[in-house]
Scaffold this motif. Structure first.
Motif, PDB file in Angstrom:
ATOM      1  N   GLN A  85       9.132   2.815   4.167  1.00 43.35           N
ATOM      2  CA  GLN A  85       7.861   2.439   3.540  1.00 43.35           C
ATOM      3  C   GLN A  85       6.707   3.261   4.115  1.00 43.35           C
ATOM      4  O   GLN A  85       5.772   3.630   3.392  1.00 43.35           O
ATOM      5  N   ASN A  86       6.780   3.605   5.402  1.00 47.27           N
ATOM      6  CA  ASN A  86       5.748   4.452   6.003  1.00 47.27           C
ATOM      7  C   ASN A  86       5.806   5.863   5.450  1.00 47.27           C
ATOM      8  O   ASN A  86       4.768   6.503   5.235  1.00 47.27           O
ATOM      9  N   ALA A 112       1.727   1.273  10.753  1.00 45.40           N
ATOM     10  CA  ALA A 112       1.102   1.054   9.444  1.00 45.40           C
ATOM     11  C   ALA A 112      -0.420   0.987   9.552  1.00 45.40           C
ATOM     12  O   ALA A 112      -1.120   1.203   8.555  1.00 45.40           O
ATOM     13  N   TYR A 118       3.866  -2.597   0.181  1.00 46.39           N
ATOM     14  CA  TYR A 118       4.360  -2.102   1.469  1.00 46.39           C
ATOM     15  C   TYR A 118       5.513  -2.961   1.982  1.00 46.39           C
ATOM     16  O   TYR A 118       6.579  -2.446   2.347  1.00 46.39           O
ATOM     17  N   PHE A 159       4.326   5.757   1.887  1.00 50.69           N
ATOM     18  CA  PHE A 159       2.880   5.563   1.907  1.00 50.69           C
ATOM     19  C   PHE A 159       2.159   6.760   2.514  1.00 50.69           C
ATOM     20  O   PHE A 159       1.015   7.048   2.144  1.00 50.69           O
TER      21      PHE A 159
END
Length: 365
Positions: free
Chosen positions: A348-349, A289, A323, A352
């Motif tokens: 989530q990565n 992240a 996030y 994003f």
């Protein structure tokens, strides 16, 4: 160009270090210090021990703040550059936004790697030491390495059927000894041998059963018996004391290699390991992240009215909240089997990254 990159890195490092200090202070003040204060009042822990526990708890907290600090640093540095029209000046000098943001992305990637390194070495070691000290404070003895009612039942990878079953009334990790041992060996899913022993010791890299009886199950139903004083299991029992002791550790206390081996052993025993697999993949996904937040933070920092540090801090909190909300949802779905564990850890990565690429494309036009 090197001077510009050096200038951009200086602009990034200062708020990054501020972010590490600020977020660490928040976590320490709201969690660590409260826990240590309760421990000090309940168990009368000496001040020197409290200080030692404080520093042992820091690695896990600091590693957790790296992605947040990277986001904050990117937002603040690019917000200031945009507010002072320095980005416009750089673009007027023929430097594209992609070139401007490249060193920041490289730093984000390097910090991601550094986070994985710390999370795989320093954090497990400090957590193990922390838990051992706390256990001794609460119980007055060294943290035991014992396990009662031990059961190991791996499946043969070639046939998909039960390989063997080992049960023990107790495993003592300090003496590396099993007590009240029963071993059942299977061939093609059929029981062929059963061994009962008073105990088993780990000697010269193999298990030795002591004071027991061997029961051989023949095709015609007869069960001849053979007693023994010592019986070497050699390669039949492939679990080392370290692997057995590891069952008592939390995933956070294991290195990545230990956790991977633990998952493999649990799978062999037919256990549900989806939750462990999600944790394993998160040990890579969360540090990564740092790079993702650099990708998102750079174009966000260029938006109008984003130059103020208070606004940058507020925006970073919102992004971090989104996030970790997505991470919680993905983890729950991965643990529940709705999606693959690796996808639950990385979802989530992925989201994003898509958002970051879109923002980068918009900012570079």
């Amino acid at each position: 160009m090197k001077i510009i990159y050096r200038y951009l890195l200086v602009e990034l490092i200062q708020p990054f270090l501020f972010g590490v200090f600020a977020f660490t202070s928040i976590f320490v003040g709201t969690d660590v210090l409260i826990s240590l204060a309760k421990m000090m009042s309940q168990y009368g822990v000496p001040l020197l021990t409290i200080v030692k526990l404080f520093f042992l708890s820091l690695p896990q907290v600091i590693v957790l703040t790296f992605p947040m600090s990277m986001l904050l640093a990117t937002l603040l540095s690019f917000g200031r550059l945009s507010g002072d029209s320095e980005v416009i000046a750089l673009k007027a000098g023929g430097i594209s936004f992609i070139k401007i943001v490249t060193p920041v992305l490289i730093v984000g990637l390097l910090i991601s790697g550094l986070t994985i390194f710390f999370d795989n070495s320093l954090v497990p070691a400090s957590l193990n030491t922390y838990e051992e000290i706390v256990w001794k404070l609460k119980h007055g003895t060294v943290r035991p390495k014992t396990q009662k009612n031990l059961v190991i039942s791996p499946v043969d990878s070639q046939t998909g059927k039960l390989d063997y079953i080992l049960t023990a009334d107790k495993y003592d990790g300090n003496t590396q000894m099993l007590e009240g041992v029963t071993w059942q060996d299977y061939e093609d899913g059929k029981l062929v041998t059963s061994i009962q022993a008073k105990k088993a010791e780990w000697l010269e890299e193999e298990w030795v059963f002591i004071d027991g009886t061997i029961y051989t199950i023949t095709d015609n139903g007869q069960v001849p018996q053979t007693t023994f004083k010592r019986f070497n299991m050699k390669s039949n029992l492939d679990r080392t004391p370290t692997q057995i002791t590891r069952n008592q550790k939390e995933p956070e206390e294991m290195t990545l290699s230990e956790l991977s081996e633990h998952i493999e052993l649990m799978e062999e025993e037919g256990r549900d390991v989806k939750e462990l697999k999600v944790v394993y993949h998160q040990r890579y996904a969360v540090p990564f992240a740092c790079f993702i937040f650099a990708l998102v933070g750079a174009p966000l920092g260029l938006q109008p009215n984003r130059s103020g540090s208070s606004i940058g801090l507020g925006l970073s909190i919102i992004v971090i909240f989104i996030y970790y909300t997505l991470m919680t949802i993905g983890s729950s779905m991965g643990e529940g089997g709705s999606i693959a564990p690796w996808l639950g850890a990385w979802i989530q990565n992925i989201i994003f990254t898509i958002v970051g690429v879109g923002l980068m494309y918009k900012a570079s036009r």
